[in-house]
Scaffold this active site. Structure first.
Site, PDB file in Angstrom:
ATOM      1  N   LYS A  10       1.112   4.166  -2.866  1.00 45.40           N
ATOM      2  CA  LYS A  10       0.763   5.405  -2.442  1.00 45.40           C
ATOM      3  C   LYS A  10       2.068   6.616  -2.797  1.00 45.40           C
ATOM      4  CE  LYS A  10      -3.548   4.897  -1.438  1.00 45.40           C
ATOM      5  NZ  LYS A  10      -4.526   5.559  -2.391  1.00 45.40           N
ATOM      6  N   TYR A  58       0.867  -1.271   0.024  1.00 44.61           N
ATOM      7  CA  TYR A  58      -0.187   0.179  -0.055  1.00 44.61           C
ATOM      8  C   TYR A  58       0.918   1.171   0.072  1.00 44.61           C
ATOM      9  CZ  TYR A  58      -3.730   3.070   1.764  1.00 44.61           C
ATOM     10  OH  TYR A  58      -4.643   4.088   1.771  1.00 44.61           O
TER      11      TYR A  58
HETATM   12  P1  NAP Z   1     -13.654   2.403   0.959  1.00 40.67           P
HETATM   13  O1  NAP Z   1     -14.619   2.966   1.782  1.00 40.67           O
HETATM   14  O2  NAP Z   1     -13.109   1.123   0.873  1.00 40.67           O
HETATM   15  O3  NAP Z   1     -13.829   2.800  -0.665  1.00 40.67           O
HETATM   16  C1  NAP Z   1     -13.079   2.326  -1.683  1.00 40.67           C
HETATM   17  C2  NAP Z   1     -13.888   2.869  -3.032  1.00 40.67           C
HETATM   18  O4  NAP Z   1     -12.744   2.174  -3.968  1.00 40.67           O
HETATM   19  C3  NAP Z   1     -15.143   2.042  -3.371  1.00 40.67           C
HETATM   20  O5  NAP Z   1     -15.986   2.864  -3.747  1.00 40.67           O
HETATM   21  C4  NAP Z   1     -14.777   0.871  -4.152  1.00 40.67           C
HETATM   22  O6  NAP Z   1     -15.940   0.504  -5.115  1.00 40.67           O
HETATM   23  C5  NAP Z   1     -13.687   1.420  -5.097  1.00 40.67           C
HETATM   24  N1  NAP Z   1     -12.649   0.756  -5.941  1.00 40.67           N
HETATM   25  C6  NAP Z   1     -11.882  -0.185  -5.235  1.00 40.67           C
HETATM   26  N2  NAP Z   1     -11.538  -1.030  -6.244  1.00 40.67           N
HETATM   27  C7  NAP Z   1     -11.843  -0.699  -7.427  1.00 40.67           C
HETATM   28  C8  NAP Z   1     -11.581  -0.840  -8.682  1.00 40.67           C
HETATM   29  N3  NAP Z   1     -10.842  -1.698  -9.088  1.00 40.67           N
HETATM   30  N4  NAP Z   1     -12.156  -0.161  -9.728  1.00 40.67           N
HETATM   31  C9  NAP Z   1     -13.084   0.873  -9.262  1.00 40.67           C
HETATM   32  N5  NAP Z   1     -13.229   1.193  -7.791  1.00 40.67           N
HETATM   33  C10 NAP Z   1     -12.870   0.430  -7.208  1.00 40.67           C
HETATM   34  O7  NAP Z   1     -12.177   3.357   1.085  1.00 40.67           O
HETATM   35  P2  NAP Z   1     -11.882   4.686   1.515  1.00 40.67           P
HETATM   36  O8  NAP Z   1     -11.410   4.951   2.987  1.00 40.67           O
HETATM   37  O9  NAP Z   1     -13.026   5.816   1.177  1.00 40.67           O
HETATM   38  O10 NAP Z   1     -10.700   5.254   0.537  1.00 40.67           O
HETATM   39  C11 NAP Z   1     -10.671   5.797  -0.625  1.00 40.67           C
HETATM   40  C12 NAP Z   1      -9.313   6.396  -0.980  1.00 40.67           C
HETATM   41  O11 NAP Z   1      -8.702   7.264   0.027  1.00 40.67           O
HETATM   42  C13 NAP Z   1      -8.334   5.249  -1.415  1.00 40.67           C
HETATM   43  O12 NAP Z   1      -7.453   5.333  -2.508  1.00 40.67           O
HETATM   44  C14 NAP Z   1      -7.391   5.036  -0.157  1.00 40.67           C
HETATM   45  O13 NAP Z   1      -6.122   4.397  -0.214  1.00 40.67           O
HETATM   46  C15 NAP Z   1      -7.415   6.302   0.410  1.00 40.67           C
HETATM   47  N6  NAP Z   1      -7.290   6.773   2.016  1.00 40.67           N
HETATM   48  C16 NAP Z   1      -8.042   6.251   2.714  1.00 40.67           C
HETATM   49  C17 NAP Z   1      -7.727   6.590   4.074  1.00 40.67           C
HETATM   50  C18 NAP Z   1      -8.558   6.340   5.272  1.00 40.67           C
HETATM   51  O14 NAP Z   1      -8.320   6.380   6.480  1.00 40.67           O
HETATM   52  N7  NAP Z   1      -9.773   5.810   5.029  1.00 40.67           N
HETATM   53  C19 NAP Z   1      -6.345   7.236   4.319  1.00 40.67           C
HETATM   54  C20 NAP Z   1      -5.494   7.615   3.468  1.00 40.67           C
HETATM   55  C21 NAP Z   1      -5.796   7.404   1.932  1.00 40.67           C
HETATM   56  P3  NAP Z   1     -16.565  -1.024  -4.927  1.00 40.67           P
HETATM   57  O15 NAP Z   1     -17.025  -0.963  -3.325  1.00 40.67           O
HETATM   58  O16 NAP Z   1     -17.696  -0.519  -5.628  1.00 40.67           O
HETATM   59  O17 NAP Z   1     -15.794  -1.969  -5.408  1.00 40.67           O
END
Ligand code: NAP
Length: 248
Positions: free
Chosen positions: A160, A156
């Protein structure tokens, strides 16, 4: 008039979490919103109805961001349906954590393909339109983990950190065409992705955060509104941390 009135955005991975919050804030600010989902089909369809209630044009597409051809098709379909794209938000991402000693090749490949290759796929497909428009804002969602690393997340963290290098390179390549490329590095944000962590881990994280709380998806979405809007017109090649001061 909203901050994004007259603009069309494409947001990947908007069925839940941060992507969903960005799609909703964008619609609230007047943008037309194209968005994607992959496995959460019902959630994606529900979001389309929620976004339409803001009176903007919106459509959800089931599309795998890690697939090069699918990304090209997606962008072509968005152009047919919406006429243009002004803002691309590369948000889709996953985690498949494990210590390096136990990490499988599949865990590595899946995370690199979905988190990093997806950003290449979508950006490459969208820049033709941005170049034609002589304008565009690319917003890539990276992570504080890409800046400092994290034990148990080498795949990961690599994906990133790769996004940051890509973001800066695109800013250098396309700045002369008025195409901006920035990244947002969220810290610890409450979503389904972090919902799997146990309470002790969560307390451990929040104790080290100067603002003493986890972030909300809306905190990240506010930053994405800023980077998509014209008020950030002179900002490119940057990584904005939305982390409550975590890395300070
Ligand atoms: P999440 O709730 O798990 O949502 C992830 C989203 O990505 C879902 O809508 C999922 O869609 C979609 N997705 C996954 N694989 C995909 C693919 N192959 N093609 C298209 N869509 C896909 O995660 P989140 O926490 O909101 O994270 C969103 C972003 O922020 C990510 O890049 C993550 O690394 C980053 N981030 C998150 C955090 C945190 O603390 N949450 C911190 C830093 C960075 P489906 O469910 O429909 O497959």
């Amino acid at each position: 008039m909203g901050l994004l009135t007259g603009k069309t955005a494409l947001v990947t991975g908007a069925s839940k979490g941060i992507g969903r919050a960005i799609a909703l804030k964008y619609a609230q600010e007047g943008a037309n919103v194209a968005f994607t989902y992959l496995s959460s089909v019902e959630k994606g369809q529900l979001l389309e109805a929620e976004l339409a209630a803001f009176g903007i044009k919106t459509k959800g597409y089931r599309s795998d961001a890690s697939n090069f051809k699918a990304a090209e098709e997606l962008v072509n379909n968005v152009i047919v349906d919406f006429g243009t794209i002004d803002i691309l938000v590369n948000n889709a991402g996953i985690t498949k954590d494990g210590l390096l000693m136990r990490m499988s090749e599949e865990q590595w490949d899946d995370v690199i393909n979905i988190n990093l290759k997806s950003v290449f796929n979508l950006t490459k497909a969208a820049i033709k339109t941005f170049m034609k428009n002589k304008a565009g804002s690319i917003i890539n969602i990276t992570s504080v983990v890409g800046l400092r690393g994290n034990a148990g997340q080498s795949n990961y963290a690599a994906s990133k950190a790769g996004i940051i290098g890509f973001t800066k390179s695109v800013a250098l390549e396309l700045g002369s065409r008025n195409i901006r490329s920035n990244a947002i590095a969220p810290g610890f944000i409450e979503t389904e992705m972090t919902g799997e962590l146990n309470a002790d881990v969560v307390k451990g994280w929040t104790d080290t955060i100067p603002l003493k709380r986890a972030g909300k998806a809306e905190d990240v979405a506010d930053c994405a509104v800023f980077l998509g809007a014209d008020m950030s017109a002179y900002i490119t090649g940057q990584v904005l941390q939305v982390d409550g001061g975590m890395l300070t």
